[in-house]
Scaffold this active site. Structure first.
Site, mmCIF file in Angstrom:
data_model
loop_
_atom_site.group_PDB
_atom_site.id
_atom_site.type_symbol
_atom_site.label_atom_id
_atom_site.label_comp_id
_atom_site.label_asym_id
_atom_site.label_seq_id
_atom_site.Cartn_x
_atom_site.Cartn_y
_atom_site.Cartn_z
ATOM 1 N N SER A 139 0.866 -1.184 0.000
ATOM 2 C CA SER A 139 0.000 0.000 0.000
ATOM 3 C C SER A 139 0.897 1.226 0.000
ATOM 4 O O SER A 139 2.083 1.133 0.360
ATOM 5 C CB SER A 139 -0.840 -0.014 1.285
ATOM 6 O OG SER A 139 -1.444 1.248 1.516
ATOM 7 N N TYR A 152 -2.140 -1.059 10.498
ATOM 8 C CA TYR A 152 -2.102 -1.180 9.034
ATOM 9 C C TYR A 152 -0.773 -0.668 8.486
ATOM 10 O O TYR A 152 -0.120 -1.319 7.668
ATOM 11 C CB TYR A 152 -3.283 -0.407 8.445
ATOM 12 C CG TYR A 152 -3.517 -0.611 6.963
ATOM 13 C CD1 TYR A 152 -4.272 -1.695 6.502
ATOM 14 C CD2 TYR A 152 -3.011 0.286 6.026
ATOM 15 C CE1 TYR A 152 -4.507 -1.880 5.141
ATOM 16 C CE2 TYR A 152 -3.239 0.115 4.672
ATOM 17 C CZ TYR A 152 -3.991 -0.958 4.232
ATOM 18 O OH TYR A 152 -4.224 -1.132 2.885
HETATM 19 P P1 NAD Z 1 -11.401 -6.114 0.164
HETATM 20 O O1 NAD Z 1 -11.974 -5.930 1.524
HETATM 21 O O2 NAD Z 1 -12.311 -6.142 -1.014
HETATM 22 O O3 NAD Z 1 -10.499 -7.414 0.083
HETATM 23 C C1 NAD Z 1 -9.921 -8.019 1.190
HETATM 24 C C2 NAD Z 1 -9.846 -9.486 0.918
HETATM 25 O O4 NAD Z 1 -9.189 -10.117 2.012
HETATM 26 C C3 NAD Z 1 -11.230 -10.130 0.793
HETATM 27 O O5 NAD Z 1 -11.240 -11.030 -0.277
HETATM 28 C C4 NAD Z 1 -11.388 -10.871 2.117
HETATM 29 O O6 NAD Z 1 -12.180 -12.030 1.991
HETATM 30 C C5 NAD Z 1 -9.943 -11.234 2.403
HETATM 31 N N1 NAD Z 1 -9.717 -11.540 3.799
HETATM 32 C C6 NAD Z 1 -9.951 -10.761 4.893
HETATM 33 N N2 NAD Z 1 -9.640 -11.439 6.017
HETATM 34 C C7 NAD Z 1 -9.188 -12.661 5.618
HETATM 35 C C8 NAD Z 1 -8.725 -13.804 6.314
HETATM 36 N N3 NAD Z 1 -8.665 -13.844 7.647
HETATM 37 N N4 NAD Z 1 -8.361 -14.887 5.583
HETATM 38 C C9 NAD Z 1 -8.442 -14.877 4.220
HETATM 39 N N5 NAD Z 1 -8.872 -13.826 3.516
HETATM 40 C C10 NAD Z 1 -9.239 -12.727 4.225
HETATM 41 O O7 NAD Z 1 -10.340 -4.925 -0.006
HETATM 42 P P2 NAD Z 1 -9.224 -4.654 -1.116
HETATM 43 O O8 NAD Z 1 -9.125 -3.201 -1.254
HETATM 44 O O9 NAD Z 1 -9.439 -5.480 -2.320
HETATM 45 O O10 NAD Z 1 -7.909 -5.130 -0.343
HETATM 46 C C11 NAD Z 1 -7.014 -6.073 -0.878
HETATM 47 C C12 NAD Z 1 -5.604 -5.701 -0.458
HETATM 48 O O11 NAD Z 1 -5.253 -4.460 -1.065
HETATM 49 C C13 NAD Z 1 -5.423 -5.512 1.044
HETATM 50 O O12 NAD Z 1 -4.197 -6.071 1.462
HETATM 51 C C14 NAD Z 1 -5.391 -4.005 1.190
HETATM 52 O O13 NAD Z 1 -4.675 -3.595 2.321
HETATM 53 C C15 NAD Z 1 -4.691 -3.626 -0.090
HETATM 54 N N6 NAD Z 1 -4.863 -2.221 -0.473
HETATM 55 C C16 NAD Z 1 -6.095 -1.727 -0.752
HETATM 56 C C17 NAD Z 1 -6.225 -0.384 -1.104
HETATM 57 C C18 NAD Z 1 -7.551 0.238 -1.402
HETATM 58 O O14 NAD Z 1 -7.627 1.466 -1.465
HETATM 59 N N7 NAD Z 1 -8.604 -0.531 -1.637
HETATM 60 C C19 NAD Z 1 -5.083 0.414 -1.165
HETATM 61 C C20 NAD Z 1 -3.848 -0.120 -0.886
HETATM 62 C C21 NAD Z 1 -3.746 -1.456 -0.546
#
Ligand code: NAD
Length: 257
Positions: A139, A152
């Protein structure tokens, strides 16, 4: 080199970025393993839909990334892992002196330690296959801090450190490890923060998106799931052979200053 026929395991891939990466990989002929801890009919249906649409093997394997043995078990159950995308992640926002200890533990376990366990289990498979890619979804918070996101930010800085270390350990092998650092992407992890932010700032949804969420992003635009998936595919292509232990920012200029 075609990626067709390779197997990719994407942790946390029943929604958001993980699902988008799985879809983009499948479109390139890569067999994909979807994962979450939920094991619902919808989870299995998503895998079936991807297999049908792209003519690849797509499986759903349940594993809770908060548990090290389940993270390792995911890789073992898949049986092959050419590409590992460590994507599972959660968020909790609170001042550090009020931050619930159980939330801290969960964020460190899911957002950081799971990647240690999956990588440890996947590397021997990659070495045996003579090729491998580890793509960690970090991130902008792996490079910069924001208040109230101690766990985080700590986990994401940690995964950048893990990325560099794994890359160095594999430096003389055809196995690379890199991190993608997205800024804000409008996925469920962001959607879930909006009601609280609207209440705290007494703003409507659009104003919160523009004035609170995107305020760190000079472009004032969200990065998209497709852009992050494209970066992951690039790292898996031959163009990525000598990209090792680094971060690719997709953050609208956030970390430029
Ligand atoms: P999201 O909430 O859609 O996805 C999170 C995923 O993690 C889901 O599929 C969920 O089922 C899974 N998950 C959560 N707890 C879990 C567990 N205990 N075991 C297995 N799976 C689990 O959100 P996203 O934005 O798609 O996030 C995905 C990644 O991207 C994360 O690591 C997040 O930190 C990172 N990220 C997101 C953003 C953003 O702005 N959306 C920015 C930077 C980084």
């Amino acid at each position: 080199m075609s990626l067709s026929g390779k197997t990719a395991i994407i942790t946390g891939s029943n929604s958001g970025l993980g699902l988008g990466i799985a879809r983009a990989f499948a479109a390139e002929g890569i067999d994909v393993v979807l994962n979450s801890f939920t094991d619902t009919e919808e989870d299995h249906a998503l895998a079936a839909e991807i297999a049908e649409e792209h003519g690849v093997t797509a499986r759903y394997i349940k594993a809770d990334m908060s548990k090290g043995n389940e993270a390792r078990g995911l890789i073992e159950a898949a049986g092959a892992c050419d590409i590992l995308v460590n994507n599972a992640g959660i968020q909790h926002v609170a001042p550090v002196d009020e931050f619930p200890a159980d939330k801290w533990d969960a964020i460190i376990a899911i957002n950081l330690s799971s990647a240690f366990h999956t990588t440890a289990a996947a590397l021997p498979m990659m070495r045996k296959a003579g090729w491998g890619r580890v793509v960690n979804i970090a991130s902008a918070h792996g490079l910069r801090a924001s208040p109230y996101k101690s766990a985080y930010v700590a986990a994401k800085h940690g995964i950048v450190g893990l990325t560099k270390t794994v890359a160095l350990e594999c430096a003389q092998e055809p196995i690379t490890c890199n991190a993608i650092c997205p800024g804000y992407v409008l996925t469920p992890i962001i959607e879930k923060q909006l009601p609280d932010q609207m209440k705290t700032h007494n703003m409507d949804r659009e104003t919160v998106l523009r004035e609170v969420i995107l305020v760190k992003q000079p472009s004032r635009e969200f990065a998209t799931i497709e852009q992050v998936a494209g970066a992951a595919l690039f790292l898996c292509s031959p163009h990525g052979d000598q990209i090792r232990g680094t971060t690719i920012s997709l953050d609208g200029g956030w970390t430029a200053s």
